[in-house]
Design a protein around this motif. Sequence first.
Motif, PDB file in Angstrom:
ATOM      1  N   ARG A 199     -25.970  26.404 -53.694  1.00 55.16           N
ATOM      2  CA  ARG A 199     -25.554  27.801 -53.862  1.00 55.16           C
ATOM      3  C   ARG A 199     -26.770  28.696 -53.990  1.00 55.16           C
ATOM      4  N   LYS A 200     -27.700  28.279 -54.821  1.00 57.75           N
ATOM      5  CA  LYS A 200     -28.911  29.076 -55.015  1.00 57.75           C
ATOM      6  C   LYS A 200     -29.737  29.141 -53.732  1.00 57.75           C
ATOM      7  N   ALA A 201     -29.828  28.028 -53.021  1.00 64.98           N
ATOM      8  CA  ALA A 201     -30.582  27.999 -51.757  1.00 64.98           C
ATOM      9  C   ALA A 201     -29.949  28.922 -50.720  1.00 64.98           C
ATOM     10  N   ALA A 202     -28.625  29.079 -50.795  1.00 61.46           N
ATOM     11  CA  ALA A 202     -27.919  29.981 -49.882  1.00 61.46           C
ATOM     12  C   ALA A 202     -28.083  31.434 -50.300  1.00 61.46           C
ATOM     13  N   GLY A 203     -28.702  31.655 -51.457  1.00 59.09           N
ATOM     14  CA  GLY A 203     -28.915  33.007 -51.945  1.00 59.09           C
ATOM     15  C   GLY A 203     -27.650  33.672 -52.464  1.00 59.09           C
ATOM     16  N   LEU A 204     -26.711  32.856 -52.924  1.00 57.33           N
ATOM     17  CA  LEU A 204     -25.431  33.371 -53.411  1.00 57.33           C
ATOM     18  C   LEU A 204     -25.355  33.304 -54.931  1.00 57.33           C
ATOM     19  N   THR A 205     -24.771  34.339 -55.505  1.00 52.38           N
ATOM     20  CA  THR A 205     -24.454  34.286 -56.925  1.00 52.38           C
ATOM     21  C   THR A 205     -23.124  33.551 -57.073  1.00 52.38           C
ATOM     22  N   GLN A 206     -22.794  33.203 -58.295  1.00 47.57           N
ATOM     23  CA  GLN A 206     -21.487  32.585 -58.541  1.00 47.57           C
ATOM     24  C   GLN A 206     -20.365  33.540 -58.128  1.00 47.57           C
ATOM     25  N   VAL A 207     -20.544  34.814 -58.396  1.00 48.35           N
ATOM     26  CA  VAL A 207     -19.526  35.815 -58.051  1.00 48.35           C
ATOM     27  C   VAL A 207     -19.347  35.890 -56.538  1.00 48.35           C
ATOM     28  N   GLU A 208     -20.448  35.945 -55.803  1.00 47.68           N
ATOM     29  CA  GLU A 208     -20.371  36.024 -54.343  1.00 47.68           C
ATOM     30  C   GLU A 208     -19.711  34.782 -53.746  1.00 47.68           C
ATOM     31  N   CYS A 209     -20.047  33.650 -54.293  1.00 49.24           N
ATOM     32  CA  CYS A 209     -19.476  32.395 -53.807  1.00 49.24           C
ATOM     33  C   CYS A 209     -17.969  32.357 -54.079  1.00 49.24           C
ATOM     34  N   SER A 210     -17.574  32.735 -55.272  1.00 50.84           N
ATOM     35  CA  SER A 210     -16.147  32.777 -55.614  1.00 50.84           C
ATOM     36  C   SER A 210     -15.399  33.740 -54.705  1.00 50.84           C
ATOM     37  N   LYS A 211     -16.002  34.884 -54.466  1.00 50.51           N
ATOM     38  CA  LYS A 211     -15.377  35.896 -53.614  1.00 50.51           C
ATOM     39  C   LYS A 211     -15.195  35.368 -52.186  1.00 50.51           C
ATOM     40  N   ALA A 212     -16.207  34.663 -51.666  1.00 55.63           N
ATOM     41  CA  ALA A 212     -16.125  34.100 -50.315  1.00 55.63           C
ATOM     42  C   ALA A 212     -14.996  33.083 -50.200  1.00 55.63           C
ATOM     43  N   LEU A 213     -14.655  32.468 -51.315  1.00 50.89           N
ATOM     44  CA  LEU A 213     -13.570  31.479 -51.343  1.00 50.89           C
ATOM     45  C   LEU A 213     -12.231  32.113 -51.729  1.00 50.89           C
ATOM     46  N   ASP A 214     -12.244  33.430 -51.921  1.00 57.15           N
ATOM     47  CA  ASP A 214     -11.049  34.165 -52.347  1.00 57.15           C
ATOM     48  C   ASP A 214     -10.486  33.603 -53.648  1.00 57.15           C
ATOM     49  N   ARG A 215     -11.411  33.368 -54.563  1.00 58.64           N
ATOM     50  CA  ARG A 215     -11.065  32.833 -55.879  1.00 58.64           C
ATOM     51  C   ARG A 215     -11.505  33.825 -56.948  1.00 58.64           C
ATOM     52  N   PRO A 216     -11.018  33.667 -58.173  1.00 59.41           N
ATOM     53  CA  PRO A 216     -11.448  34.558 -59.251  1.00 59.41           C
ATOM     54  C   PRO A 216     -12.948  34.424 -59.521  1.00 59.41           C
ATOM     55  N   GLN A 217     -13.498  35.410 -60.130  1.00 58.36           N
ATOM     56  CA  GLN A 217     -14.931  35.453 -60.423  1.00 58.36           C
ATOM     57  C   GLN A 217     -15.401  34.212 -61.174  1.00 58.36           C
ATOM     58  N   SER A 218     -14.591  33.703 -62.043  1.00 48.30           N
ATOM     59  CA  SER A 218     -14.991  32.583 -62.893  1.00 48.30           C
ATOM     60  C   SER A 218     -14.968  31.230 -62.178  1.00 48.30           C
ATOM     61  N   PHE A 219     -14.487  31.199 -60.952  1.00 46.12           N
ATOM     62  CA  PHE A 219     -14.295  29.936 -60.250  1.00 46.12           C
ATOM     63  C   PHE A 219     -15.579  29.096 -60.191  1.00 46.12           C
ATOM     64  N   MET A 220     -16.655  29.675 -59.665  1.00 44.11           N
ATOM     65  CA  MET A 220     -17.893  28.896 -59.505  1.00 44.11           C
ATOM     66  C   MET A 220     -18.506  28.527 -60.851  1.00 44.11           C
ATOM     67  N   SER A 221     -18.385  29.400 -61.819  1.00 47.44           N
ATOM     68  CA  SER A 221     -18.879  29.063 -63.151  1.00 47.44           C
ATOM     69  C   SER A 221     -18.152  27.827 -63.671  1.00 47.44           C
ATOM     70  N   ASP A 222     -16.855  27.815 -63.526  1.00 47.06           N
ATOM     71  CA  ASP A 222     -16.057  26.674 -63.991  1.00 47.06           C
ATOM     72  C   ASP A 222     -16.392  25.401 -63.217  1.00 47.06           C
TER      73      ASP A 222
END
Length: 83
Positions: A21-44
């Motif tokens: 995720r970090k190598a892709a330059g994505l935050t947890q929020v951006e990654c969750s959004k790309a998956l159409d999931r809630p903001q907390s998804f990647m954190s969890d």
Amino acid sequence: MPKTIYRPEHTALLQLLKTYRKAAGLTQVECSKALDRPQSFMSDVENGTRRLDIVQLRDLCKVLGISLPELVEELENAITTSQ
């Protein structure tokens, strides 16, 4: 056999996902959004409180720019070298 979430293999998977995720330059929020999931998804996912099924893992790999087979190979290498 201990539950999967307590095994070193699970920890290795979580670390790989975070690294990609970090190598892709994505935050947890951006990654969750790309998956159409809630903001907390990647954190969890990254802290191990949410488990992914194989389809979700495949979707996440696409967002991270790695194929599922590549991730599995990386995971196998990480597990083998840590033993």
